[in-house]
Design an enzyme around this catalytic site. Sequence first.
Site, short mmCIF file in Angstrom:
data_model
loop_
_atom_site.label_atom_id
_atom_site.label_comp_id
_atom_site.label_asym_id
_atom_site.label_seq_id
_atom_site.Cartn_x
_atom_site.Cartn_y
_atom_site.Cartn_z
N ARG A 1 0.82 -1.23 0.00
CA ARG A 1 0.00 0.00 0.00
C ARG A 1 0.85 1.27 0.00
O ARG A 1 0.47 2.28 0.63
CB ARG A 1 -0.96 0.03 1.20
N SER B 1 -10.62 -0.13 3.84
CA SER B 1 -9.78 -0.45 4.99
C SER B 1 -9.17 0.84 5.55
O SER B 1 -8.56 1.61 4.82
CB SER B 1 -8.65 -1.39 4.60
N GLU C 1 -4.00 3.50 6.49
CA GLU C 1 -3.91 3.28 5.04
C GLU C 1 -4.47 4.50 4.31
O GLU C 1 -3.96 4.91 3.27
CB GLU C 1 -4.71 2.03 4.63
N1 EPU Z 1 -10.94 -10.46 11.02
C1 EPU Z 1 -11.45 -10.54 12.30
N2 EPU Z 1 -12.38 -9.61 12.69
C2 EPU Z 1 -12.77 -8.59 11.89
C3 EPU Z 1 -12.23 -8.50 10.60
C4 EPU Z 1 -11.30 -9.44 10.17
O1 EPU Z 1 -11.11 -11.43 13.07
O2 EPU Z 1 -13.61 -7.77 12.31
C5 EPU Z 1 -9.96 -11.47 10.59
C6 EPU Z 1 -10.53 -12.33 9.47
O3 EPU Z 1 -11.24 -13.42 9.98
C7 EPU Z 1 -9.29 -12.75 8.71
C8 EPU Z 1 -8.35 -11.58 8.89
O4 EPU Z 1 -8.84 -10.81 9.99
O5 EPU Z 1 -8.72 -13.88 9.33
C9 EPU Z 1 -8.25 -10.70 7.65
O6 EPU Z 1 -9.53 -10.18 7.29
P1 EPU Z 1 -10.02 -10.12 5.76
O7 EPU Z 1 -9.89 -11.45 5.13
O8 EPU Z 1 -11.36 -9.46 5.78
O9 EPU Z 1 -8.98 -9.21 5.01
P2 EPU Z 1 -8.29 -7.84 5.43
O10 EPU Z 1 -6.86 -8.10 5.65
O11 EPU Z 1 -9.04 -7.15 6.52
C10 EPU Z 1 -7.58 -7.07 3.04
C11 EPU Z 1 -7.46 -5.71 2.41
C12 EPU Z 1 -8.79 -5.33 1.76
C13 EPU Z 1 -9.19 -6.39 0.76
C14 EPU Z 1 -9.31 -7.74 1.49
C15 EPU Z 1 -9.68 -8.88 0.55
C16 EPU Z 1 -5.89 -4.43 3.76
C17 EPU Z 1 -5.72 -3.43 4.85
N3 EPU Z 1 -7.16 -4.74 3.45
O12 EPU Z 1 -8.52 -6.98 4.09
O13 EPU Z 1 -8.56 -4.13 1.04
O14 EPU Z 1 -10.46 -6.09 0.18
O15 EPU Z 1 -8.02 -8.04 2.08
O16 EPU Z 1 -8.57 -9.35 -0.11
O17 EPU Z 1 -4.89 -4.88 3.22
C18 EPU Z 1 -8.66 -1.76 1.19
O18 EPU Z 1 -7.43 -1.78 1.10
O19 EPU Z 1 -9.34 -0.69 1.27
C19 EPU Z 1 -9.38 -3.04 1.23
C20 EPU Z 1 -10.68 -3.10 1.44
#
Ligand code: EPU
Length: 307
Positions: free
Chosen positions: A177, A228, A298
């Site tokens: 990012r 995010s 971010e």
């Molecule tokens: N999780 C929790 N509680 C929550 C949210 C998440 O325990 O309230 C856990 C999930 O169970 C999972 C882990 O955290 O094990 C990661 O969560 P998720 O799979 O939703 O992905 P993320 O890392 O939160 C990233 C990107 C998103 C992108 C998704 C899908 C970042 C900061 N975010 O989210 O990107 O859509 O992967 O690939 O890297 C963005 O950058 O604006 C964005 C939405």
Amino acid sequence: MTLMTAPVDLLRARLGDTVKENVPLAPYTSARIGGPADIFITADTAAELIRVVSLLWKLGLPFTILGGGSNVLVSDKGVRGVVVMNRAKGVKFHAGDQPSVTAESGVVFSNLANRCASRGLTDLEWAATVPGTVGGAVYGNAGAFGGDMAGNLISAELLTGKGRERFSVEQMGYGYRTSVLKRGEIKGIILSAELGLHNSTKDDVTVKIQQFSAHRKATQPPGASMGSMFKNPPGDYAGRLIDASGLKGTRIGNAEVSPMHGNFFINHGNTRAADIRALIEKVQKTVKEKQGVDLELEIEFIGDWNV
Ligand code: EPU
């Protein structure tokens, strides 16, 4: 034209009626938050973008470029100086054994991904659910579902102090990012990007997009937000850390940490940027106390944050 001429009149004399004053920015952001821009100029093509930005540099007027407004929090007081709304939407496909597409920076990234799908071109499926424009994605190295801009970009065309320059993906200095532009190491604006693709079939690409969309719907909240809020810290997830700190559903004014995904802050209507900022600080403080982790933003704050 004398030196006493107001900037807006100077700009109108050169650019015409596209120059507007005191334009509320909330409707131009995905969070639907933020005060007015003193001066607001829309650029409909890359050529117009070059003309506008060259003039602003020449006049020494500060400006902010807005694409999809999806990764920014605009202050309640708005933006002093000029906001340039990037609507440069040209797209050119290059067919062959190693296909690619060149898109101007104001192209909506998800639309581009869907256009690739309808031509049976693969590799941009991850972007079909990513909000914002190609320019924003090149700037911030947007990513989802294991893909990111660094993985697709062949080169970007920038306007710098030296004129039009082509930057290879290596020269963009990508990290998670971040880029040379986001880190402020280079002064320039993104005009267009050439993205590498592969030949596939419309059905295969569409199925993949549908799977990603379904996953996003199941894990990320609808409603006005900035996507995010924080970057994932090394080896962990911002959403998990916020969740484990008991912060989901925390509210300041009409701003809420989504009960569905901790890394999304929702605007429930007429939310002030100041409330989002207070919520950001509360979440950072609590996660630090309870998990010992510093969450890094971010999104970017833009505009006048002086109190
Ligand atoms: N999780 C929790 N509680 C929550 C949210 C998440 O325990 O309230 C856990 C999930 O169970 C999972 C882990 O955290 O094990 C990661 O969560 P998720 O799979 O939703 O992905 P993320 O890392 O939160 C990233 C990107 C998103 C992108 C998704 C899908 C970042 C900061 N975010 O989210 O990107 O859509 O992967 O690939 O890297 C963005 O950058 O604006 C964005 C939405």
